[in-house]
Design an enzyme around this catalytic site. Structure first.
Site, PDB file in Angstrom:
ATOM      1  N   GLY A  11      28.120  18.696  46.076  1.00  0.00           N
ATOM      2  CA  GLY A  11      28.481  17.453  46.769  1.00  0.00           C
ATOM      3  C   GLY A  11      28.072  17.509  48.238  1.00  0.00           C
ATOM      4  O   GLY A  11      28.796  17.037  49.112  1.00  0.00           O
ATOM      5  N   GLY A  14      27.819  14.065  50.233  1.00  0.00           N
ATOM      6  CA  GLY A  14      28.934  13.129  50.200  1.00  0.00           C
ATOM      7  C   GLY A  14      29.614  13.048  51.556  1.00  0.00           C
ATOM      8  O   GLY A  14      29.104  13.581  52.557  1.00  0.00           O
ATOM      9  N   GLN A  15      30.776  12.407  51.584  1.00  0.00           N
ATOM     10  CA  GLN A  15      31.443  12.168  52.863  1.00  0.00           C
ATOM     11  C   GLN A  15      31.780  13.488  53.576  1.00  0.00           C
ATOM     12  O   GLN A  15      31.543  13.625  54.767  1.00  0.00           O
ATOM     13  CB  GLN A  15      32.724  11.350  52.637  1.00  0.00           C
ATOM     14  CG  GLN A  15      33.266  10.769  53.936  1.00  0.00           C
ATOM     15  CD  GLN A  15      34.703  10.286  53.832  1.00  0.00           C
ATOM     16  OE1 GLN A  15      35.381  10.506  52.832  1.00  0.00           O
ATOM     17  NE2 GLN A  15      35.170   9.614  54.873  1.00  0.00           N
ATOM     18  N   ARG A  39      22.227  13.169  42.532  1.00  0.00           N
ATOM     19  CA  ARG A  39      21.462  11.914  42.469  1.00  0.00           C
ATOM     20  C   ARG A  39      20.857  11.540  43.804  1.00  0.00           C
ATOM     21  O   ARG A  39      19.687  11.260  43.917  1.00  0.00           O
ATOM     22  CB  ARG A  39      22.393  10.793  41.991  1.00  0.00           C
ATOM     23  CG  ARG A  39      22.761  10.983  40.565  1.00  0.00           C
ATOM     24  CD  ARG A  39      22.816   9.667  39.825  1.00  0.00           C
ATOM     25  NE  ARG A  39      23.051   9.932  38.433  1.00  0.00           N
ATOM     26  CZ  ARG A  39      24.260  10.009  37.876  1.00  0.00           C
ATOM     27  NH1 ARG A  39      25.336   9.793  38.611  1.00  0.00           N
ATOM     28  NH2 ARG A  39      24.409  10.281  36.606  1.00  0.00           N
ATOM     29  N   ASP A  53      23.458  19.739  37.891  1.00  0.00           N
ATOM     30  CA  ASP A  53      24.671  19.011  37.539  1.00  0.00           C
ATOM     31  C   ASP A  53      25.803  20.031  37.423  1.00  0.00           C
ATOM     32  O   ASP A  53      25.665  21.021  36.689  1.00  0.00           O
ATOM     33  CB  ASP A  53      24.434  18.319  36.181  1.00  0.00           C
ATOM     34  CG  ASP A  53      25.547  17.365  35.820  1.00  0.00           C
ATOM     35  OD1 ASP A  53      26.716  17.690  36.078  1.00  0.00           O
ATOM     36  OD2 ASP A  53      25.234  16.291  35.268  1.00  0.00           O
ATOM     37  N   TYR A 142      42.315  10.671  38.458  1.00  0.00           N
ATOM     38  CA  TYR A 142      41.889  11.536  39.560  1.00  0.00           C
ATOM     39  C   TYR A 142      42.991  12.545  39.902  1.00  0.00           C
ATOM     40  O   TYR A 142      42.755  13.745  39.995  1.00  0.00           O
ATOM     41  CB  TYR A 142      41.580  10.639  40.765  1.00  0.00           C
ATOM     42  CG  TYR A 142      41.184  11.333  42.033  1.00  0.00           C
ATOM     43  CD1 TYR A 142      40.010  12.069  42.106  1.00  0.00           C
ATOM     44  CD2 TYR A 142      41.970  11.218  43.182  1.00  0.00           C
ATOM     45  CE1 TYR A 142      39.632  12.680  43.302  1.00  0.00           C
ATOM     46  CE2 TYR A 142      41.596  11.815  44.370  1.00  0.00           C
ATOM     47  CZ  TYR A 142      40.432  12.551  44.426  1.00  0.00           C
ATOM     48  OH  TYR A 142      40.062  13.141  45.609  1.00  0.00           O
ATOM     49  N   LYS A 146      43.172  16.656  39.587  1.00  0.00           N
ATOM     50  CA  LYS A 146      43.403  17.517  40.760  1.00  0.00           C
ATOM     51  C   LYS A 146      44.589  18.457  40.518  1.00  0.00           C
ATOM     52  O   LYS A 146      44.555  19.617  40.925  1.00  0.00           O
ATOM     53  CB  LYS A 146      43.599  16.682  42.031  1.00  0.00           C
ATOM     54  CG  LYS A 146      42.329  15.949  42.488  1.00  0.00           C
ATOM     55  CD  LYS A 146      41.206  16.894  42.908  1.00  0.00           C
ATOM     56  CE  LYS A 146      39.951  16.168  43.343  1.00  0.00           C
ATOM     57  NZ  LYS A 146      38.817  17.072  43.602  1.00  0.00           N
TER      58      LYS A 146
END
Ligand code: SER
Length: 316
Positions: A11, A14-15, A39, A53, A142, A146
């Site tokens: 990731g 990402g942010q 992606r 992936d 989600y 977690k």
């Protein structure tokens, strides 16, 4: 510069990743940080890159072998709003993906960081100053992934001695990369809309109060946790990690100091239910006591930095 670590970040664009990767590159050198692209790979990324992936163990193991990886920051995750639309994907990425890295951490003696969230809490958790150890009955997919992930981290630590460390991030606010598909996304969107349009239609009600944090604090906290001596880490599920709490109205008022004509209207959607199920504020004294966590950004300071930097960015 510390030269001994070889780091893989999932990731990475990402942010969180887009701000963590440059920090890691500064600390360890560009040649020691590998970004796992999936992606979206930004054209201007400079550094080591692999594609793959996180649900594919073989692909992940090849990359770990090739680069002799010693640390993984596993950030790749499906967030809460997308999670409600794609529960199977959320389970596969968030749980099966983590399990692959936990297994690889055992076999390759890797130190692992994993991102958890305030989404582990639910309507039966205490709402204010939510403790580290409390009821965890989340009502989102989600959140379910977690909680599962946190328990797996603790299990792998207890059973196999994996040095896995984790933070329950609150809503994260940043100007570099936008969040993708979460419930707390409004707290970032509102800044873009204030600057670009002078108005914003918010998808949660004005009195929605959630724990939040400026990204610079989140990155600093992440590295502090990873730097802490092993014996100081007393939580192997995931640490409560807090900075500030505000509702949308308070945030809008702060933004109005810079953009006086800014207006906000409210059209709550299904994300309101998720927001309502999460705490108003969380108690992160464990993180403060165990490894010296301290936040630096309050609402005022964060808003100032957000507005200044987004004005620059949006002009370009
Ligand atoms: N920011 C995340 C979300 O809203 C919470 O971890 O999904």
């Amino acid at each position: 510069m510390i030269m001994t670590e070889k780091i893989l970040v999932t990731g990475p664009f990402g942010q969180i990743g887009s701000e963590l990767v440059p920090e890691l590159q500064n600390r360890y050198g560009k040649e020691n940080v590998v970004a796992l692209g999936h992606r979206h790979i930004p054209d201007d990324y400079q550094g080591l890159l692999e594609t793959g992936d996180v649900r594919n163990r073989e692909e992940m193991e090849k990359i770990i072998d090739k680069h002799e990886i010693t640390q993984v920051y596993h950030l790749a995750s499906i967030l809460s709003a997308i999670g409600e639309k794609k529960p199977q994907l959320t389970w596969d990425v968030n749980v099966n993906g983590l399990k692959i890295f936990l297994d690889l951490a055992v076999e390759h003696e890797i130190k692992l960081f994993w991102a958890s969230s305030i989404a582990v809490f639910g309507p039966t958790s205490p709402l204010d100053n939510t403790p580290q150890h409390t009821i965890l009955e989340p009502v989102t997919m989600y959140g379910v992934t977690k909680v599962t992930g946190e328990l797996m981290c603790q299990y792998y630590h207890e059973k196999y001695g994996v040095d896995v460390r984790s933070l329950r991030y609150p809503g994260l606010i940043s100007y570099k990369e936008e969040p993708g598909g979460g419930t707390t996304d409004y707290a970032v969107e509102i800044f873009y809309k204030a600057i670009e349009d002078g108005e914003y239609t918010c998808f949660v009600k004005e009195d929605t109060l959630l724990p939040m944090m400026f990204m610079e604090d989140a990155i600093r906290g992440t590295l502090m946790l990873m730097d802490a001596p092993k014996e100081d880490i007393t939580v192997r599920t995931s640490y409560n990690h807090a900075a500030l709490s505000f509702n949308v109205k308070e945030l809008a008022e702060e933004i109005k100091k810079y953009i006086p004509d800014f207006t906000v209207s409210y059209e709550p959607d299904e994300r309101q239910d998720t927001a309502d199920s999460w705490p108003d504020s969380i108690d992160d004294s464990k993180a403060r006591d165990d490894w010296g966590w301290e936040h630096k950004y309050d609402l005022e300071k964060m808003t100032k930095v957000m507005i200044e930097n987004l004005r620059k960015k949006l002009k370009e």
